[in-house]
Every structure is written in C-alpha cells, then in structure tokens.
Design an enzyme around this catalytic site. Structure first.
Site, short mmCIF file in Angstrom:
data_model
loop_
_atom_site.label_atom_id
_atom_site.label_comp_id
_atom_site.label_asym_id
_atom_site.label_seq_id
_atom_site.Cartn_x
_atom_site.Cartn_y
_atom_site.Cartn_z
N CYS A 152 0.83 -1.22 0.00
CA CYS A 152 0.00 0.00 0.00
C CYS A 152 0.86 1.26 0.00
O CYS A 152 0.35 2.36 -0.21
CB CYS A 152 -0.93 0.00 1.20
SG CYS A 152 -0.05 0.02 2.76
N CYS B 4 -2.30 -3.48 8.37
CA CYS B 4 -1.96 -2.14 8.88
C CYS B 4 -1.43 -2.24 10.30
O CYS B 4 -0.53 -1.51 10.70
CB CYS B 4 -3.16 -1.22 8.86
SG CYS B 4 -4.13 -1.33 7.35
FE1 FES Z 1 -1.56 0.17 4.28
FE2 FES Z 1 -3.29 0.52 6.09
S1 FES Z 1 -3.66 0.36 3.99
S2 FES Z 1 -1.20 0.40 6.35
#
Ligand code: FES
Length: 129
Positions: free
Chosen positions: A33, A102
C-alpha cells in the site's frame, strides 16, 4: 466497521510528531500500500520516557501507531519489545480483516526503534573500550 477505539485514535491520535534528539528511530513501510510509519523514542534508565510517531498511511495505520505509542510510553525496553501486533489490534477492539496488515506495522516500527537505540548504545560502549 471500525471499532469506537479505532475511530477515537484515528480522529485524535496521541503522540504525533518527531523527537529531534531521539535515542532510537524505527521506520517500516508496507510495499503493497506504500504506507510508511516512523517511531522515535527517548530512553532513560532503560525506560521509554517519550515516544512520538509520524505515519503516512491509512486511518487504521494511524490508529495503530497512536495505540502503540500509548502502550509503549513508560515501559521498560524489555516490556516494550514484548508488545505484539496482535496485542495492539486487540487493544483497539480488533480491526477489519482486510486492515490487519496495517496493524503489523505498529509494533514492528516500535521494535525497530528499540533495536536502533540498542545498536547505538552498543557501538558507543564499543568505542569506549
Ligand atoms: Fe496500508 Fe493501512 S492500507 S497500512
């Protein structure tokens, strides 16, 4: 879908910022991400006296950092190193399954900051000898 605790820490994150003369710094990122988390710690008498973080990431990552910072403050290094990602997620009353990754950043960043501190201390002691 988020617990009240997650929302609270996301809306009012604790200990946000940077410690300029930090004793240890730990940075972790998630390549998928692209989120990035940095922890700064100040250590005194083997205890985490102060902790701050900067997180460029999603709401869950911010809530996780905030919770980790609260959990770590005042703890000895041995206690703080035992904080796991699962403990953090539990303290936040859970995270949605697709957001569990996360929570994996939080404790990792804290542990890295502790390792960084210990490494610095070791090399300082090494020089003295
Ligand atoms: Fe990557 Fe939350 S979407 S840390």
């Amino acid at each position: 879908m988020y617990s009240e605790k997650v929302m609270d820490h996301f809306m009012h994150p604790r200990n946000v910022g940077e410690i300029k003369d930090a004793d240890g710094i730990g940075e972790v990122g998630n390549p998928v991400c692209g989120d990035l988390m940095t922890f700064y710690i100040k250590v005194e008498d083997n205890r985490i006296k102060d902790v701050k973080f900067k997180t460029f990431g999603c709401g869950a990552a911010i809530a996780v950092s905030s919770m980790v910072s609260e959990m770590a403050k005042g703890k000895t290094l041995e206690e703080a190193i035992k904080i796991t990602n699962k403990m953090v997620a539990d303290k936040l009353s859970g995270l949605p399954p697709n957001k569990m990754h996360c929570s994996n950043l939080g404790a990792d960043a804290l542990h890295k900051a502790i390792e960084n501190y210990l490494e610095k201390k070791r090399s300082k002691n090494g020089r003295k000898k």
